[in-house]
Scaffold this active site. Structure first.
Site, short mmCIF file in Angstrom:
data_model
loop_
_atom_site.label_atom_id
_atom_site.label_comp_id
_atom_site.label_asym_id
_atom_site.label_seq_id
_atom_site.Cartn_x
_atom_site.Cartn_y
_atom_site.Cartn_z
N GLY A 105 0.82 -1.21 0.00
CA GLY A 105 0.00 0.00 0.00
C GLY A 105 0.85 1.25 0.00
N CYS A 106 0.18 2.37 0.14
CA CYS A 106 0.86 3.66 0.01
C CYS A 106 1.75 3.98 1.21
CB CYS A 106 -0.17 4.77 -0.21
SG CYS A 106 -1.60 4.67 0.88
N TYR A 107 1.20 3.92 2.41
CA TYR A 107 2.01 4.20 3.60
C TYR A 107 3.15 3.19 3.74
CZ TYR A 107 -1.61 7.39 5.43
OH TYR A 107 -2.47 8.44 5.62
N THR B 262 4.77 1.78 1.46
CA THR B 262 5.81 2.02 0.47
C THR B 262 6.67 3.21 0.87
OG1 THR B 262 4.57 1.05 -1.37
CG2 THR B 262 6.26 2.66 -1.93
N CYS B 263 6.02 4.33 1.17
CA CYS B 263 6.80 5.55 1.41
C CYS B 263 7.57 5.51 2.73
CB CYS B 263 5.91 6.79 1.35
SG CYS B 263 4.63 6.87 2.59
#
Length: 345
Positions: free
Chosen positions: A148-150, A152-153
């Site tokens: 997901g987004c969180y 990944t970053c």
């Protein structure tokens, strides 16, 4: 012959983004799309921006399965396991943008998502699809758990420091801000315009489902169990995530050593742009692209590393990364179809 790519859940935000990106992929073509909510309707009726560019009719899941070499599942958690089993047993590739295969521990999956592993062997076969960290494990696999987004970053921001033992793994804080598309397309009180506009707040403080996934990644890099404090915030913007990750620098380690470790770690990673000293990662500069911008900062008074990363949550945090994973498992250059220049303004 082009790769035939099918999309299950094509009318959600992540599914629609897959349509946008795959439409210009030189080695793949969209073979079929499905949607429970809009079955029988044209995709361009749901998203008018696709008018005359993609007027495919939303079919059922079986049609997508029959017509595709690879199936992207852009579904809520709990809905991908049976479809994945069907795909793998038929020799097709399956890339799950949901959470069903991300966690290796069934106990953690049950604790955070309330589900169980329907086929434990299938979960063992799944590869966690964060290419910059686990590329070798993705190659040759047929089942990919797309992060997901969180998740990944945050790991990308701190991975080189953790991997090289330059920071203390105790007390890492992941302070993240996301655009509202991360909440999905279904309307709610929280993303209602009058509630969201000109506001800014934390949510699910120290209790967000992405916490164990971030810890799983950092623990693999560290070689020992890592516990993080993860706090997400909702920004009144459509796209983008900014992760600010704090970690204590180990005694005797200099900031210059940390920067060199980052330069070495990411030197061959096209999609990670390590910014020079004095620059700050900014969601404005990565919009609509698969890039992750990282800036490093030294809090000298507290001797802490402050690592900031910016991604587009719909691209590198969802659809773009899924296509990057497709490129890897089909032996294509990872950049294929993803060399998108972010808008300057």
């Amino acid at each position: 012959m082009k790769i035939k790519a099918g999309i299950v859940g094509a009318t959600g935000y992540a599914g629609a983004e897959l349509v946008r990106l795959l439409s210009s992929h030189p080695e793949a073509e969209i073979s079929a799309v499905s949607s429970v909510s809009f079955e029988g309707q044209k995709l361009s009726d749901v998203y008018p921006s696709y008018k005359f560019l993609n007027d495919m009719v939303c079919e059922n899941q079986d049609a997508v399965f029959e017509k595709s070499d690879v199936i992207f599942a852009a579904l809520p958690h709990g809905l991908s396991q049976e479809l994945a089993e069907k795909c793998i047993s038929s020799g097709k590739k399956f890339i799950d943008l949901g959470a069903d295969f991300r966690l290796e521990s069934e106990d953690e999956y049950t604790e955070w998502y309330g589900g169980t592993f329907l086929d434990k062997e299938l979960h063992i076969q799944a590869a966690y699809g964060l290419p910059e960290l686990f590329r070798d494990n993705i190659k040759g696999k047929s089942l990919i758990a797309n992060p997901g987004c969180y998740t990944t970053c945050s790991p990308l921001a701190i991975a080189p420091a953790v991997k090289n033992g330059l920071v203390e793994t105790k007390g890492i804080i992941c302070d993240c801000k996301s655009g509202v598309t991360g909440a999905g397309r279904k309307p709610s009180q929280a993303n209602h315009y009058p509630e969201l506009n000109e506001g800014f707040h934390a949510y699910k403080v120290a209790s967000h489902r992405h916490t164990p996934e971030i810890e799983q990644t950092l623990s693999k890099l560290s070689g020992s169990k890592v516990i993080v404090t993860f706090v997400p915030h909702l920004l009144p913007v459509n796209r983008g995530i900014l992760a600010t990750v704090y970690a204590d620098i180990k005694d005797g380690v200099t900031f210059e050593e940390i920067r060199k470790a980052y330069e070495e770690f990411y030197k061959d990673e096209y999609f990670v742009r390590l910014l020079p000293d004095g620059m700050n990662a900014d969601i404005h500069n990565i919009k609509y692209s698969n890039f992750c911008d990282i800036s490093l900062h030294h809090d000298k008074r507290a001797n802490k590393l402050v690592a900031c990363s910016a991604i587009d949550n719909m691209v590198k945090g969802a659809a773009g990364q899924a296509i990057q994973n497709m490129n890897i498992i089909f032996g294509l250059d990872e950049k294929t179809g993803l060399e998108i220049v972010p808008p300057a303004f």
